[in-house]
Write an enzyme that holds these catalytic residues in place. Structure first.
Site, PDB file in Angstrom:
ATOM      1  N   ASP A 110       0.810  -1.252  -0.074  1.00  0.00           N
ATOM      2  CA  ASP A 110       0.049   0.022  -0.041  1.00  0.00           C
ATOM      3  C   ASP A 110       1.018   1.243  -0.088  1.00  0.00           C
ATOM      4  OD1 ASP A 110      -3.258   0.213   0.802  1.00  0.00           O
ATOM      5  OD2 ASP A 110      -2.073   1.804   0.661  1.00  0.00           O
ATOM      6  N   THR A 150     -12.908  -3.292  -9.422  1.00  0.00           N
ATOM      7  CA  THR A 150     -13.806  -3.371 -10.506  1.00  0.00           C
ATOM      8  C   THR A 150     -13.582  -2.369 -11.506  1.00  0.00           C
ATOM      9  OG1 THR A 150     -15.450  -3.998  -8.741  1.00  0.00           O
ATOM     10  CG2 THR A 150     -16.429  -2.955 -10.801  1.00  0.00           C
ATOM     11  N   PHE A 190     -16.499 -10.507  -5.409  1.00  0.00           N
ATOM     12  CA  PHE A 190     -18.180 -10.353  -5.195  1.00  0.00           C
ATOM     13  C   PHE A 190     -18.286 -10.063  -3.635  1.00  0.00           C
ATOM     14  CE2 PHE A 190     -17.646 -12.324  -9.376  1.00  0.00           C
ATOM     15  CZ  PHE A 190     -18.428 -11.626 -10.105  1.00  0.00           C
ATOM     16  N   LEU A 191     -17.151 -10.086  -2.976  1.00  0.00           N
ATOM     17  CA  LEU A 191     -17.474 -10.013  -1.388  1.00  0.00           C
ATOM     18  C   LEU A 191     -18.536  -8.929  -1.118  1.00  0.00           C
ATOM     19  CD1 LEU A 191     -15.712  -7.469   0.181  1.00  0.00           C
ATOM     20  CD2 LEU A 191     -14.027  -9.226  -0.359  1.00  0.00           C
ATOM     21  N   LEU A 221     -34.371  -7.767  -0.721  1.00  0.00           N
ATOM     22  CA  LEU A 221     -36.047  -7.315  -1.115  1.00  0.00           C
ATOM     23  C   LEU A 221     -36.167  -6.446   0.286  1.00  0.00           C
ATOM     24  CD1 LEU A 221     -38.049 -10.233  -2.596  1.00  0.00           C
ATOM     25  CD2 LEU A 221     -37.258  -8.182  -3.584  1.00  0.00           C
ATOM     26  N   GLY A 273     -36.198   0.252   2.105  1.00  0.00           N
ATOM     27  CA  GLY A 273     -35.544   1.413   3.445  1.00  0.00           C
ATOM     28  C   GLY A 273     -35.070   2.525   2.485  1.00  0.00           C
ATOM     29  N   CYS A 291     -19.857   0.687  -3.698  1.00  0.00           N
ATOM     30  CA  CYS A 291     -19.988   0.030  -5.020  1.00  0.00           C
ATOM     31  C   CYS A 291     -21.068   0.292  -5.794  1.00  0.00           C
ATOM     32  CB  CYS A 291     -19.462  -1.417  -4.977  1.00  0.00           C
ATOM     33  SG  CYS A 291     -17.716  -1.439  -4.580  1.00  0.00           S
ATOM     34  N   LYS A 339     -24.112   0.248   6.117  1.00  0.00           N
ATOM     35  CA  LYS A 339     -24.879  -1.125   6.433  1.00  0.00           C
ATOM     36  C   LYS A 339     -24.317  -1.492   7.835  1.00  0.00           C
ATOM     37  CE  LYS A 339     -23.282  -5.013   4.506  1.00  0.00           C
ATOM     38  NZ  LYS A 339     -22.884  -6.074   3.646  1.00  0.00           N
ATOM     39  N   ARG A 376     -18.828   5.306   3.146  1.00  0.00           N
ATOM     40  CA  ARG A 376     -18.978   5.655   1.683  1.00  0.00           C
ATOM     41  C   ARG A 376     -20.251   5.687   1.312  1.00  0.00           C
ATOM     42  NH1 ARG A 376     -13.791   2.585  -0.872  1.00  0.00           N
ATOM     43  NH2 ARG A 376     -14.351   1.071   0.612  1.00  0.00           N
TER      44      ARG A 376
HETATM   45  N1  LIG Z   1     -15.478  -2.522  -0.732  1.00  0.00           N
HETATM   46  C1  LIG Z   1     -15.792  -3.626  -1.363  1.00  0.00           C
HETATM   47  O1  LIG Z   1     -16.806  -4.236  -0.667  1.00  0.00           O
HETATM   48  C2  LIG Z   1     -15.681  -4.090  -2.610  1.00  0.00           C
HETATM   49  C3  LIG Z   1     -14.810  -3.430  -3.431  1.00  0.00           C
HETATM   50  N2  LIG Z   1     -14.685  -3.936  -5.016  1.00  0.00           N
HETATM   51  C4  LIG Z   1     -13.928  -3.224  -5.646  1.00  0.00           C
HETATM   52  O2  LIG Z   1     -12.582  -3.342  -5.262  1.00  0.00           O
HETATM   53  C5  LIG Z   1     -11.631  -2.052  -5.496  1.00  0.00           C
HETATM   54  C6  LIG Z   1     -11.069  -1.794  -4.238  1.00  0.00           C
HETATM   55  O3  LIG Z   1     -12.067  -1.466  -3.452  1.00  0.00           O
HETATM   56  P1  LIG Z   1     -11.798  -1.282  -1.881  1.00  0.00           P
HETATM   57  O4  LIG Z   1     -11.085  -2.529  -1.113  1.00  0.00           O
HETATM   58  O5  LIG Z   1     -13.194  -0.811  -1.062  1.00  0.00           O
HETATM   59  O6  LIG Z   1     -10.790   0.232  -1.896  1.00  0.00           O
HETATM   60  P2  LIG Z   1     -10.294   0.841  -0.629  1.00  0.00           P
HETATM   61  O7  LIG Z   1     -10.564   2.263  -0.938  1.00  0.00           O
HETATM   62  O8  LIG Z   1     -10.571   0.441   0.551  1.00  0.00           O
HETATM   63  O9  LIG Z   1      -8.636   0.619  -0.740  1.00  0.00           O
HETATM   64  C7  LIG Z   1      -7.818   0.710  -1.657  1.00  0.00           C
HETATM   65  C8  LIG Z   1      -6.277   0.767  -1.286  1.00  0.00           C
HETATM   66  O10 LIG Z   1      -5.345   0.886  -2.406  1.00  0.00           O
HETATM   67  C9  LIG Z   1      -4.402   1.727  -1.761  1.00  0.00           C
HETATM   68  N3  LIG Z   1      -3.467   2.354  -3.034  1.00  0.00           N
HETATM   69  C10 LIG Z   1      -3.752   3.268  -3.850  1.00  0.00           C
HETATM   70  N4  LIG Z   1      -2.752   3.267  -4.961  1.00  0.00           N
HETATM   71  C11 LIG Z   1      -2.109   2.187  -4.778  1.00  0.00           C
HETATM   72  C12 LIG Z   1      -0.896   1.892  -5.232  1.00  0.00           C
HETATM   73  N5  LIG Z   1      -0.431   2.257  -6.337  1.00  0.00           N
HETATM   74  N6  LIG Z   1      -0.318   0.582  -4.665  1.00  0.00           N
HETATM   75  C13 LIG Z   1      -0.834  -0.003  -3.554  1.00  0.00           C
HETATM   76  N7  LIG Z   1      -1.727   0.432  -3.161  1.00  0.00           N
HETATM   77  C14 LIG Z   1      -2.482   1.469  -3.420  1.00  0.00           C
HETATM   78  C15 LIG Z   1      -4.858   2.846  -0.991  1.00  0.00           C
HETATM   79  O11 LIG Z   1      -4.056   3.599  -0.290  1.00  0.00           O
HETATM   80  C16 LIG Z   1      -5.939   2.002  -0.476  1.00  0.00           C
HETATM   81  O12 LIG Z   1      -5.682   1.508   0.783  1.00  0.00           O
HETATM   82  C17 LIG Z   1     -12.695  -1.191  -6.174  1.00  0.00           C
HETATM   83  O13 LIG Z   1     -12.404  -1.375  -7.660  1.00  0.00           O
HETATM   84  C18 LIG Z   1     -13.890  -1.631  -5.754  1.00  0.00           C
HETATM   85  O14 LIG Z   1     -14.721  -1.268  -6.747  1.00  0.00           O
HETATM   86  C19 LIG Z   1     -15.109  -5.230  -5.476  1.00  0.00           C
HETATM   87  C20 LIG Z   1     -16.010  -5.968  -4.427  1.00  0.00           C
HETATM   88  C21 LIG Z   1     -16.422  -5.456  -3.274  1.00  0.00           C
HETATM   89  O1  LIG Z   2     -18.897  -4.569  -5.485  1.00  0.00           O
HETATM   90  C1  LIG Z   2     -18.855  -4.357  -4.157  1.00  0.00           C
HETATM   91  O2  LIG Z   2     -18.425  -3.584  -3.618  1.00  0.00           O
HETATM   92  C2  LIG Z   2     -19.976  -5.400  -3.583  1.00  0.00           C
HETATM   93  O3  LIG Z   2     -21.102  -4.382  -3.368  1.00  0.00           O
HETATM   94  C3  LIG Z   2     -22.192  -5.023  -2.615  1.00  0.00           C
HETATM   95  O4  LIG Z   2     -21.719  -5.271  -1.345  1.00  0.00           O
HETATM   96  P1  LIG Z   2     -21.749  -4.207  -0.234  1.00  0.00           P
HETATM   97  O5  LIG Z   2     -21.876  -2.928  -0.788  1.00  0.00           O
HETATM   98  O6  LIG Z   2     -20.638  -4.321   0.654  1.00  0.00           O
HETATM   99  O7  LIG Z   2     -23.163  -4.523   0.801  1.00  0.00           O
HETATM  100  P2  LIG Z   2     -24.450  -5.019   0.276  1.00  0.00           P
HETATM  101  O8  LIG Z   2     -24.940  -5.842   1.496  1.00  0.00           O
HETATM  102  O9  LIG Z   2     -24.792  -5.414  -1.040  1.00  0.00           O
HETATM  103  O10 LIG Z   2     -25.481  -3.416   0.807  1.00  0.00           O
HETATM  104  C4  LIG Z   2     -25.279  -2.553  -0.215  1.00  0.00           C
HETATM  105  C5  LIG Z   2     -26.448  -1.229   0.248  1.00  0.00           C
HETATM  106  O11 LIG Z   2     -27.663  -1.875  -0.282  1.00  0.00           O
HETATM  107  C6  LIG Z   2     -28.663  -1.819   0.938  1.00  0.00           C
HETATM  108  N1  LIG Z   2     -29.431  -2.704   0.892  1.00  0.00           N
HETATM  109  C7  LIG Z   2     -29.060  -4.074   0.648  1.00  0.00           C
HETATM  110  C8  LIG Z   2     -29.940  -5.224   0.513  1.00  0.00           C
HETATM  111  C9  LIG Z   2     -31.371  -4.974   0.486  1.00  0.00           C
HETATM  112  O12 LIG Z   2     -32.334  -5.627   0.533  1.00  0.00           O
HETATM  113  N2  LIG Z   2     -31.754  -3.674   0.791  1.00  0.00           N
HETATM  114  C10 LIG Z   2     -30.979  -2.405   0.945  1.00  0.00           C
HETATM  115  O13 LIG Z   2     -31.249  -1.179   1.016  1.00  0.00           O
HETATM  116  C11 LIG Z   2     -27.685  -1.754   2.430  1.00  0.00           C
HETATM  117  O14 LIG Z   2     -28.351  -1.361   3.197  1.00  0.00           O
HETATM  118  C12 LIG Z   2     -26.462  -1.221   1.656  1.00  0.00           C
HETATM  119  O15 LIG Z   2     -26.702   0.469   1.970  1.00  0.00           O
HETATM  120  C13 LIG Z   2     -22.451  -6.370  -3.083  1.00  0.00           C
HETATM  121  O16 LIG Z   2     -23.538  -7.163  -2.111  1.00  0.00           O
HETATM  122  C14 LIG Z   2     -21.132  -7.428  -3.435  1.00  0.00           C
HETATM  123  O17 LIG Z   2     -21.593  -8.708  -4.049  1.00  0.00           O
HETATM  124  C15 LIG Z   2     -20.151  -6.709  -4.032  1.00  0.00           C
HETATM  125  O18 LIG Z   2     -18.998  -7.327  -4.181  1.00  0.00           O
END
Ligand SMILES: NC(=O)C1=CN([C@@H]2O[C@H](COP(=O)(O)OP(=O)(O)OC[C@H]3O[C@@H](n4cnc5c(N)ncnc54)[C@H](O)[C@@H]3O)[C@@H](O)[C@H]2O)C=CC1
Ligand SMILES: O=C(O)[C@H]1O[C@H](OP(=O)(O)OP(=O)(O)OC[C@H]2O[C@@H](n3ccc(=O)[nH]c3=O)[C@H](O)[C@@H]2O)[C@H](O)[C@@H](O)[C@@H]1O
Length: 440
Positions: A31, A120, A151-152, A249, A252, A259, A319, A326
């Site tokens: 990082d 993503t 997909f987490l 479903l 809210g 995301c 959530k 965010r």
């Molecule tokens: N947050 C989630 O639940 C999910 C996120 N994604 C996708 O995964 C990606 C990452 O998301 P998050 O983990 O939430 O991001 P985040 O913002 O929590 O973490 C990103 C990290 O990358 C670091 N970074 C930036 N430039 C860098 C570099 N050149 N080398 C090393 N580290 C560097 C930042 O300092 C930060 O710690 C996004 O594209 C998001 O859409 C996909 C599924 C679930």
């Molecule tokens: O790409 C991503 O970052 C991720 O986005 C979501 O995950 P996340 O945003 O962590 O959480 P969710 O449980 O999906 O909730 C997202 C938002 O939808 C809302 N939500 C969810 C479910 C529902 O029935 N109603 C509703 O309003 C939640 O309150 C929350 O604000 C997807 O569920 C993951 O599969 C995906 O990988």
């Protein structure tokens, strides 16, 4: 065992790194944030995610943390890219962090390796990443780029990674597919292999479909309120049809998080760029924008203004189960209340610390729900934490000045609210005791 490097230690990068180490690989997490790296070296997770710190501590021998990307990438078998792809002003995805890592990889690698894009990214970005790396390679090595979207969900990230619904692998060469099968050998999930563009599209289509499902149920909820149906019963009845399914479903105040909001806008932007209008995705976005302010609009039934009102806020994060703010609905709602003159007290078991960085002085943070609602004129519920759902409803009537509870996450049963003698207004359901307000 493979030598793996992971770029980015956010919700995706760190969880991926830790789960890969749990499966026997040697993992170096990179990082740019020195403070985060220092914490992780001490076995402390910089983010709140259930079970993550424990798993990290358990695997410290196989885990390394550094800001020195050259050292981490130079002899890695596989490099995962898990950095952020936030929204730009026009709705498109900001790819500068991903491209930045691609350049760092090109200047660092000293042996053949597979670069795996977990962030993503819009359809076609893997091709561009490959182009960037191959055009600026410092050494004469082979690089294979694979798409492996994540997909987490936050709050269950570790479980979702170790027992994923599926692992999608998008490759253009058989070799990269073979390496990824090896990487994921110990994981309990089906592996789906596609080409890179399809893998990139699977990610956006999945997120946007879920967002659409939420916006759809929210519109039905809004109509239920108007015509006197109950959205909880409606959703229950719909969910028994396995073609519909009973998850996502929950009506809210709309979806937040890092995301759904950005991924709906990014795909819509991409379609527009190709002269195609994604009407369903646009509808999901528009409905969600309105839904965010639903509770404030409802509150006008009870007050004309927030001036000098004591407002209790339960839940700050987007959530439960996460410290992430965010796109949380509170980020727009609380400033509106404050601008209108409210005294805001807030409670959140893990999100308060981050919210305090944004609002250090104008919000009072409480340790307990009781303290938050004491003497309040109105209580807003923005996040369905278990502590809120299990909270004794009669205490609202006991402790608040006026027991008006506006619930954006339908945490309570209507019959319990009626028994507890609170004025209870939720989403897509009848308002309880609202007529009694004038007597308060
Ligand atoms: N947050 C989630 O639940 C999910 C996120 N994604 C996708 O995964 C990606 C990452 O998301 P998050 O983990 O939430 O991001 P985040 O913002 O929590 O973490 C990103 C990290 O990358 C670091 N970074 C930036 N430039 C860098 C570099 N050149 N080398 C090393 N580290 C560097 C930042 O300092 C930060 O710690 C996004 O594209 C998001 O859409 C996909 C599924 C679930
Ligand atoms: O790409 C991503 O970052 C991720 O986005 C979501 O995950 P996340 O945003 O962590 O959480 P969710 O449980 O999906 O909730 C997202 C938002 O939808 C809302 N939500 C969810 C479910 C529902 O029935 N109603 C509703 O309003 C939640 O309150 C929350 O604000 C997807 O569920 C993951 O599969 C995906 O990988």
């Amino acid at each position: 065992m493979m030598k793996i490097a992971v770029a980015g230690t956010g919700y995706v990068g760190l969880v991926t790194g830790v789960c890969l180490a749990e499966n026997g690989h040697s993992v170096t997490c990179v990082d740019i944030d020195e403070d985060k790296v220092a914490l992780m070296r001490d076995g402390v997770s910089p983010i709140y995610e259930p079970g993550l710190e424990e798993l990290m501590k358990k695997n410290m021998e196989k885990l390394h943390f550094t800001t020195d990307y050259q050292q981490a990438y130079k002899d890695a078998d596989v490099i995962f890219i898990g950095v952020g792809t936030p929204e730009k002003k026009d709705g498109s995805a900001n790819l500068s962090y991903v491209y930045g890592v691609a350049e760092q990889i090109a200047e660092s690698i000293e042996k053949d390796c597979v670069v795996v894009v977990k962030s993503t990214v819009p359809i076609g970005t893997n091709d561009k990443i490959e182009e960037i790396i191959k055009s600026s390679l410092k050494n004469d090595v082979n690089v294979y780029v694979a798409s492996n979207p994540e997909f987490l969900a936050q709050g269950s990230a570790v479980k979702d990674t170790l027992h994923a619904s599926r692992i999608v692998v998008g490759v253009e060469e058989e070799f990269a597919g073979k390496v990824l099968r090896e990487v994921y050998k110990g994981f309990d999930a089906p592996i789906i292999v596609t080409n890179r563009k399809s893998a990139e599209m699977i990610k956006y289509a999945s997120n946007d479909f879920l967002a659409l499902k939420i916006s759809f149920i929210n519109e039905i909820a809004n109509l239920c309120e108007i015509i006197g149906a109950d959205i909880e019963d409606v959703a229950l009845g719909m969910g028994y049809d396995t073609r519909i399914g009973n998850r996502f479903l929950n009506a809210g105040i709309g979806y937040g998080g890092s995301c759904f909001p950005k991924d709906t806008k990014a795909l819509h932007w991409l379609a527009n760029f190709h002269d195609y209008e994604l009407k369903t995705v646009k509808a999901a976005i528009d409905v969600n924008e309105n839904q965010k302010l639903k509770l404030i609009k409802k509150s006008r039934k009870y007050f004309d203004s927030f001036k000098d009102l004591n407002v209790a806020v339960l839940g700050l994060t987007f959530k439960p189960g996460t410290d992430d703010l965010r796109e949380a609905p509170t980020l727009v709602n609380i400033p509106l209340m404050l601008e209108d003159g409210a005294n805001v007290k807030a409670w959140d078991p893990v999100g308060a610390k981050n919210f305090k960085k944004l609002h250090p002085d104008d919000v009072t943070y409480c340790e307990t729900i009781e303290d938050t609602i004491k003497d309040a004129d109105v209580c807003f519920i923005f996040t369905e934490w278990d502590e809120v759902k299990n909270f004794d409803l009669t205490k609202y009537a006991e402790l608040m000045k006026t027991p008006i509870v506006l619930d954006g996450r339908n945490c309570y049963r209507l019959k319990d609210a009626a028994k507890a003698k609170v004025i209870y207004d939720s989403v897509g359901r009848e308002s309880i005791n609202a007529e009694e307000y004038s007597n308060c």
